[in-house]
Write a protein that holds these residues in place. Structure first.
Motif, PDB file in Angstrom:
ATOM      1  N   ASP A   8       0.988  13.214 -39.983  1.00 34.45           N
ATOM      2  CA  ASP A   8       1.451  13.465 -38.614  1.00 34.45           C
ATOM      3  C   ASP A   8       1.979  14.888 -38.545  1.00 34.45           C
ATOM      4  O   ASP A   8       2.958  15.232 -39.200  1.00 34.45           O
ATOM      5  N   LEU A   9       1.313  15.721 -37.759  1.00 29.42           N
ATOM      6  CA  LEU A   9       1.673  17.137 -37.697  1.00 29.42           C
ATOM      7  C   LEU A   9       2.596  17.448 -36.523  1.00 29.42           C
ATOM      8  O   LEU A   9       2.962  18.601 -36.298  1.00 29.42           O
ATOM      9  N   GLY A  10       2.935  16.430 -35.757  1.00 24.60           N
ATOM     10  CA  GLY A  10       3.871  16.637 -34.647  1.00 24.60           C
ATOM     11  C   GLY A  10       3.236  17.255 -33.421  1.00 24.60           C
ATOM     12  O   GLY A  10       3.937  17.699 -32.507  1.00 24.60           O
ATOM     13  N   ALA A  11       1.907  17.311 -33.395  1.00 23.39           N
ATOM     14  CA  ALA A  11       1.192  17.876 -32.246  1.00 23.39           C
ATOM     15  C   ALA A  11      -0.273  17.434 -32.364  1.00 23.39           C
ATOM     16  O   ALA A  11      -0.734  17.120 -33.466  1.00 23.39           O
ATOM     17  N   GLU A  34      -8.809  23.135 -43.518  1.00 21.38           N
ATOM     18  CA  GLU A  34      -7.831  23.629 -42.531  1.00 21.38           C
ATOM     19  C   GLU A  34      -7.836  22.725 -41.311  1.00 21.38           C
ATOM     20  O   GLU A  34      -8.905  22.333 -40.827  1.00 21.38           O
ATOM     21  N   ILE A  37      -3.468  23.052 -35.040  1.00 23.62           N
ATOM     22  CA  ILE A  37      -2.719  22.606 -33.868  1.00 23.62           C
ATOM     23  C   ILE A  37      -2.504  23.860 -33.023  1.00 23.62           C
ATOM     24  O   ILE A  37      -2.761  24.970 -33.505  1.00 23.62           O
ATOM     25  N   ALA A  38      -2.052  23.709 -31.812  1.00 24.48           N
ATOM     26  CA  ALA A  38      -1.811  24.896 -30.976  1.00 24.48           C
ATOM     27  C   ALA A  38      -0.773  25.768 -31.665  1.00 24.48           C
ATOM     28  O   ALA A  38       0.348  25.333 -31.920  1.00 24.48           O
ATOM     29  N   GLY A  39      -1.160  26.979 -32.016  1.00 22.33           N
ATOM     30  CA  GLY A  39      -0.219  27.921 -32.589  1.00 22.33           C
ATOM     31  C   GLY A  39      -0.080  27.890 -34.089  1.00 22.33           C
ATOM     32  O   GLY A  39       0.681  28.685 -34.633  1.00 22.33           O
ATOM     33  N   ALA A  40      -0.806  27.013 -34.763  1.00 25.11           N
ATOM     34  CA  ALA A  40      -0.663  26.991 -36.230  1.00 25.11           C
ATOM     35  C   ALA A  40      -1.924  26.465 -36.911  1.00 25.11           C
ATOM     36  O   ALA A  40      -2.661  25.656 -36.352  1.00 25.11           O
ATOM     37  N   VAL A  41      -2.114  26.975 -38.103  1.00 24.72           N
ATOM     38  CA  VAL A  41      -3.164  26.496 -38.997  1.00 24.72           C
ATOM     39  C   VAL A  41      -2.463  25.793 -40.151  1.00 24.72           C
ATOM     40  O   VAL A  41      -1.537  26.360 -40.734  1.00 24.72           O
ATOM     41  N   ILE A  42      -2.891  24.573 -40.456  1.00 22.80           N
ATOM     42  CA  ILE A  42      -2.263  23.830 -41.548  1.00 22.80           C
ATOM     43  C   ILE A  42      -3.298  23.634 -42.647  1.00 22.80           C
ATOM     44  O   ILE A  42      -4.386  23.074 -42.408  1.00 22.80           O
ATOM     45  N   ASP A  43      -2.979  24.106 -43.831  1.00 18.94           N
ATOM     46  CA  ASP A  43      -3.878  23.915 -44.966  1.00 18.94           C
ATOM     47  C   ASP A  43      -3.708  22.497 -45.501  1.00 18.94           C
ATOM     48  O   ASP A  43      -2.581  22.029 -45.694  1.00 18.94           O
ATOM     49  N   SER A  45      -4.215  19.985 -48.598  1.00 18.50           N
ATOM     50  CA  SER A  45      -4.353  20.050 -50.055  1.00 18.50           C
ATOM     51  C   SER A  45      -5.036  18.793 -50.580  1.00 18.50           C
ATOM     52  O   SER A  45      -4.911  17.716 -49.993  1.00 18.50           O
TER      53      SER A  45
ATOM     54  N   SER B 114       8.260  19.067 -38.577  1.00 19.26           N
ATOM     55  CA  SER B 114       6.801  19.007 -38.606  1.00 19.26           C
ATOM     56  C   SER B 114       6.266  20.370 -38.152  1.00 19.26           C
ATOM     57  O   SER B 114       6.980  21.137 -37.493  1.00 19.26           O
ATOM     58  N   ALA B 158       1.215  30.689 -36.557  1.00 17.25           N
ATOM     59  CA  ALA B 158       1.759  30.403 -37.889  1.00 17.25           C
ATOM     60  C   ALA B 158       0.693  29.814 -38.801  1.00 17.25           C
ATOM     61  O   ALA B 158      -0.377  29.381 -38.351  1.00 17.25           O
ATOM     62  N   VAL B 160       0.712  27.066 -42.214  1.00 19.26           N
ATOM     63  CA  VAL B 160       1.539  26.170 -43.029  1.00 19.26           C
ATOM     64  C   VAL B 160       0.712  25.755 -44.239  1.00 19.26           C
ATOM     65  O   VAL B 160      -0.364  25.159 -44.086  1.00 19.26           O
TER      66      VAL B 160
END
Lengths: 81, 247
Positions: A8-11, A34, A37-43, A45, B114, B158, B160
């Protein structure tokens, strides 16, 4: 088999891209994909070491929390000599 | 049976190392940022904040496109505007002197945040900052950033990795706004504005930097802040022949 799940990434999230191909060997903690979400890239693993057996997500796919994006065959397959 | 506990909104009593770097090339910033992210991922009781400004150049995040940059590659080269494609959220962003670039390197899991919440906190923080300068600011959560009178003055983008953040927040303090007609920042059709343009008060980059550091430290519950004006990794290295023998 270990599933690669999106937490859960919160968005609202969508799939971005893969960094590994099916059949590639990965180690636990390696960056494999990858997620956006709006405004971020989450890698994302690798949750375990092994061989990436399957990729089930494609760029732009919506990803509700817990979605499986791929699976890892836990046994490391050695390349042929 | 293990009892699952709701994580605290923010963890208490952490220290934030702030690096006020002045003007720094984007490549050098990225190298330092990678190093600090590695350090923080290994010790989640630490956190860092890089505050700087960049020479004119363009970065393009995952939501960006070359179509958002009006000059062609030859024109960009003639102007000396480097273009860097980077793994962060958001789209194309023009970096110019007079901006304040903030790169918080925070362990989100240790802070109980989060990624979505973190982005929203940066957006809210940029609105709060602008209101301190009497700017009529509104948040933009669709293209994360903040606007005043319809034009963006702050952009959030950002990355993460292993729950550690990098990249972050860009605020236009008092840059020359003419170059913003050349780049559709974050895909927005209107050029960016600045706090200086929207405020009736005098806006100095130094004050914006200081308030940003204070707001970030307060919002993410850091009660101790250590400020540095360089980082050992940025210091010039001795040439090989000048090193101690055998080192």
């Amino acid at each position: 088999m270990t599933r690669i799940e999106v937490p859960d990434l919160g968005a609202p999230a969508t799939f971005g891209q893969w960094h590994v191909r099916a059949g590639d060997r990965v180690r636990a903690g390696d960056r494999v994909a990858e997620v956006l979400i709006a405004g971020a890239v989450i890698d994302v693993s690798a949750p375990a070491s092994g061989t990436l057996a399957e990729r089930t997500a494609r760029a732009g796919d919506p990803l509700p929390p817990g979605t499986t994006i791929g699976t890892i065959e836990d046994r490391l397959v050695e390349p042929p000599a | 049976m293990t009892e699952s506990r709701e994580p605290a909104p923010y963890a208490p009593a952490r220290a934030l190392s702030v690096y006020l770097l002045g003007t720094i090339e984007f490549d050098a910033l990225q190298a330092l940022q990678r190093r600090l992210a590695f350090d923080v991922s290994g010790d989640r009781d630490t956190a860092a904040l890089l505050v700087c400004e960049h020479p004119t150049g363009i970065t393009i995040g995952r939501a960006g496109s070359a179509a958002h940059v009006r000059p062609n590659p030859h024109q960009l080269e003639a102007r000396g505007w480097p273009v860097n494609w980077v793994a962060r959220g958001g789209g194309a962003v023009l970096h110019v002197p007079g901006q304040v670039a903030c790169y918080p390197i925070l362990p989100l899991d240790a802070l109980g945040l989060s990624p979505g919440r973190y982005v929203r906190e940066l957006v809210s923080l940029s609105v709060e900052l602008a209101r301190e300068f009497a700017v009529d600011a509104v948040p933009d959560f669709e293209r994360p950033g903040a606007r005043s009178r319809g034009r963006r003055f702050a952009s959030v983008g950002a990355n993460v990795r292993a729950n550690v953040t990098s990249f972050g927040l860009l605020v236009n303090a008092h840059p020359d706004l003419a170059p913003f007609w050349e780049v559709r920042c974050d895909g927005d059709p209107l050029p960016m504005t600045s706090l200086a343009r929207e405020s009736a008060h005098r806006v100095r980059a130094q004050t914006v930097r200081q308030r940003l550091v204070e707001l970030i430290a307060a919002r993410f519950a850091f009660d101790r802040v250590s400020v540095f004006h360089t980082h050992p990794a940025l210091l010039p290295r001795h040439p090989y022949h000048a090193r101690t023998h055998g080192s």
